[in-house]
Design a protein around this motif. Structure first.
Motif, PDB file in Angstrom:
ATOM      1  N   ARG A  55     -16.917  -8.759   9.536  1.00 40.59           N
ATOM      2  CA  ARG A  55     -16.564  -8.761   8.110  1.00 40.59           C
ATOM      3  C   ARG A  55     -15.443  -7.793   7.777  1.00 40.59           C
ATOM      4  N   ASP A  56     -15.064  -6.946   8.736  1.00 31.66           N
ATOM      5  CA  ASP A  56     -14.026  -5.944   8.508  1.00 31.66           C
ATOM      6  C   ASP A  56     -12.646  -6.514   8.835  1.00 31.66           C
ATOM      7  N   ARG A  57     -11.681  -6.176   7.996  1.00 28.71           N
ATOM      8  CA  ARG A  57     -10.329  -6.697   8.195  1.00 28.71           C
ATOM      9  C   ARG A  57      -9.276  -5.601   7.987  1.00 28.71           C
ATOM     10  N   GLY A  58      -8.141  -5.803   8.625  1.00 23.66           N
ATOM     11  CA  GLY A  58      -7.011  -4.918   8.444  1.00 23.66           C
ATOM     12  C   GLY A  58      -5.745  -5.741   8.331  1.00 23.66           C
ATOM     13  N   ARG A  59      -4.781  -5.258   7.533  1.00 23.09           N
ATOM     14  CA  ARG A  59      -3.521  -5.973   7.336  1.00 23.09           C
ATOM     15  C   ARG A  59      -2.363  -5.059   7.718  1.00 23.09           C
ATOM     16  N   VAL A  60      -1.401  -5.627   8.451  1.00 25.26           N
ATOM     17  CA  VAL A  60      -0.199  -4.896   8.839  1.00 25.26           C
ATOM     18  C   VAL A  60       0.809  -4.967   7.701  1.00 25.26           C
ATOM     19  N   VAL A  61       1.309  -3.813   7.268  1.00 22.63           N
ATOM     20  CA  VAL A  61       2.323  -3.754   6.227  1.00 22.63           C
ATOM     21  C   VAL A  61       3.439  -2.840   6.703  1.00 22.63           C
ATOM     22  N   LEU A  62       4.645  -3.368   6.789  1.00 22.78           N
ATOM     23  CA  LEU A  62       5.790  -2.562   7.182  1.00 22.78           C
ATOM     24  C   LEU A  62       6.334  -1.801   5.976  1.00 22.78           C
TER      25      LEU A  62
ATOM     26  N   MET B  52     -16.270 -11.575   2.659  1.00 19.13           N
ATOM     27  CA  MET B  52     -15.472 -10.671   3.468  1.00 19.13           C
ATOM     28  C   MET B  52     -14.988  -9.504   2.629  1.00 19.13           C
ATOM     29  N   SER B  53     -14.760  -8.415   3.319  1.00 19.24           N
ATOM     30  CA  SER B  53     -14.264  -7.228   2.630  1.00 19.24           C
ATOM     31  C   SER B  53     -12.753  -7.318   2.449  1.00 19.24           C
ATOM     32  N   GLU B  54     -12.236  -6.507   1.531  1.00 18.16           N
ATOM     33  CA  GLU B  54     -10.788  -6.417   1.363  1.00 18.16           C
ATOM     34  C   GLU B  54     -10.217  -5.765   2.622  1.00 18.16           C
ATOM     35  N   PRO B  55      -9.063  -6.234   3.081  1.00 16.10           N
ATOM     36  CA  PRO B  55      -8.505  -5.645   4.300  1.00 16.10           C
ATOM     37  C   PRO B  55      -8.010  -4.222   4.095  1.00 16.10           C
ATOM     38  N   VAL B  56      -8.197  -3.399   5.117  1.00 17.76           N
ATOM     39  CA  VAL B  56      -7.624  -2.062   5.151  1.00 17.76           C
ATOM     40  C   VAL B  56      -6.140  -2.248   5.391  1.00 17.76           C
ATOM     41  N   VAL B  57      -5.297  -1.658   4.562  1.00 16.19           N
ATOM     42  CA  VAL B  57      -3.850  -1.773   4.740  1.00 16.19           C
ATOM     43  C   VAL B  57      -3.385  -0.666   5.666  1.00 16.19           C
ATOM     44  N   VAL B  58      -2.693  -1.056   6.734  1.00 15.55           N
ATOM     45  CA  VAL B  58      -2.149  -0.093   7.686  1.00 15.55           C
ATOM     46  C   VAL B  58      -0.632  -0.196   7.613  1.00 15.55           C
ATOM     47  N   SER B  59      -0.015   0.834   7.063  1.00 15.45           N
ATOM     48  CA  SER B  59       1.441   0.854   6.902  1.00 15.45           C
ATOM     49  C   SER B  59       2.106   1.347   8.182  1.00 15.45           C
ATOM     50  N   LEU B  60       3.153   0.650   8.594  1.00 12.56           N
ATOM     51  CA  LEU B  60       3.885   0.994   9.812  1.00 12.56           C
ATOM     52  C   LEU B  60       5.354   1.183   9.512  1.00 12.56           C
ATOM     53  N   ARG B  61       5.978   2.051  10.287  1.00 14.73           N
ATOM     54  CA  ARG B  61       7.427   2.220  10.182  1.00 14.73           C
ATOM     55  C   ARG B  61       8.142   1.338  11.202  1.00 14.73           C
ATOM     56  N   ASP B  62       7.474   1.087  12.335  1.00 15.70           N
ATOM     57  CA  ASP B  62       8.056   0.233  13.372  1.00 15.70           C
ATOM     58  C   ASP B  62       7.927  -1.226  12.958  1.00 15.70           C
ATOM     59  N   GLU B  63       8.642  -2.088  13.676  1.00 17.93           N
ATOM     60  CA  GLU B  63       8.623  -3.514  13.353  1.00 17.93           C
ATOM     61  C   GLU B  63       7.346  -4.202  13.793  1.00 17.93           C
ATOM     62  N   SER B  64       6.664  -3.632  14.798  1.00 24.07           N
ATOM     63  CA  SER B  64       5.449  -4.258  15.293  1.00 24.07           C
ATOM     64  C   SER B  64       4.527  -3.209  15.897  1.00 24.07           C
ATOM     65  N   ILE B  65       3.294  -3.639  16.194  1.00 24.92           N
ATOM     66  CA  ILE B  65       2.296  -2.781  16.827  1.00 24.92           C
ATOM     67  C   ILE B  65       1.437  -3.674  17.708  1.00 24.92           C
ATOM     68  N   ARG B  66       0.975  -3.127  18.811  1.00 23.30           N
ATOM     69  CA  ARG B  66       0.088  -3.893  19.692  1.00 23.30           C
ATOM     70  C   ARG B  66      -1.296  -3.972  19.064  1.00 23.30           C
ATOM     71  N   LEU B  67      -1.958  -5.084  19.305  1.00 27.51           N
ATOM     72  CA  LEU B  67      -3.273  -5.332  18.719  1.00 27.51           C
ATOM     73  C   LEU B  67      -4.271  -4.233  19.078  1.00 27.51           C
ATOM     74  N   GLY B  68      -4.303  -3.811  20.342  1.00 23.70           N
ATOM     75  CA  GLY B  68      -5.232  -2.764  20.748  1.00 23.70           C
ATOM     76  C   GLY B  68      -5.031  -1.486  19.961  1.00 23.70           C
ATOM     77  N   GLN B  69      -3.776  -1.110  19.739  1.00 24.56           N
ATOM     78  CA  GLN B  69      -3.470   0.088  18.956  1.00 24.56           C
ATOM     79  C   GLN B  69      -3.887  -0.090  17.501  1.00 24.56           C
ATOM     80  N   PHE B  70      -3.608  -1.276  16.967  1.00 26.96           N
ATOM     81  CA  PHE B  70      -3.936  -1.551  15.571  1.00 26.96           C
ATOM     82  C   PHE B  70      -5.439  -1.472  15.322  1.00 26.96           C
TER      83      PHE B  70
END
Length: 73
Positions: free
Chosen positions: A65-72, A1-19
């Motif tokens: 194989r693509d991944r993303g990680r939520v980071v506040l 698997m690939s390393e996850p793309v880090v997606v930084s957020l200012r809000d506490e959560s995000i909907r899966l479709g948006q992510f």
């Protein structure tokens, strides 16, 4: 698997479709819906089909194989 793309957020959560779009795992909302309907999306290792699922800090989303990680921030 690939390393996850880090997606930084200012809000506490995000909907899966948006992510999926923000992380580049889906081209647009229609593509995200198709991926979810086909049960090709996993959240923290489990299949997820709800586009509106709320993701929070540390959640990992995988499409193939693509991944993303939520980071506040």
């Amino acid at each position: 698997m690939s390393e996850p793309v880090v997606v930084s957020l200012r809000d506490e959560s995000i909907r899966l479709g948006q992510f999926l779009k923000l992380a580049g795992l889906a081209e647009d909302g229609s593509h995200a819906k198709d991926l979810l309907d086909a049960e090709e999306v996993m959240v923290n290792g489990e299949v997820e089909t709800r586009r509106g699922r709320q993701l929070t800090d540390g959640d990992v989303v995988a499409v193939g194989r693509d991944r993303g990680r939520v980071v506040l921030t």
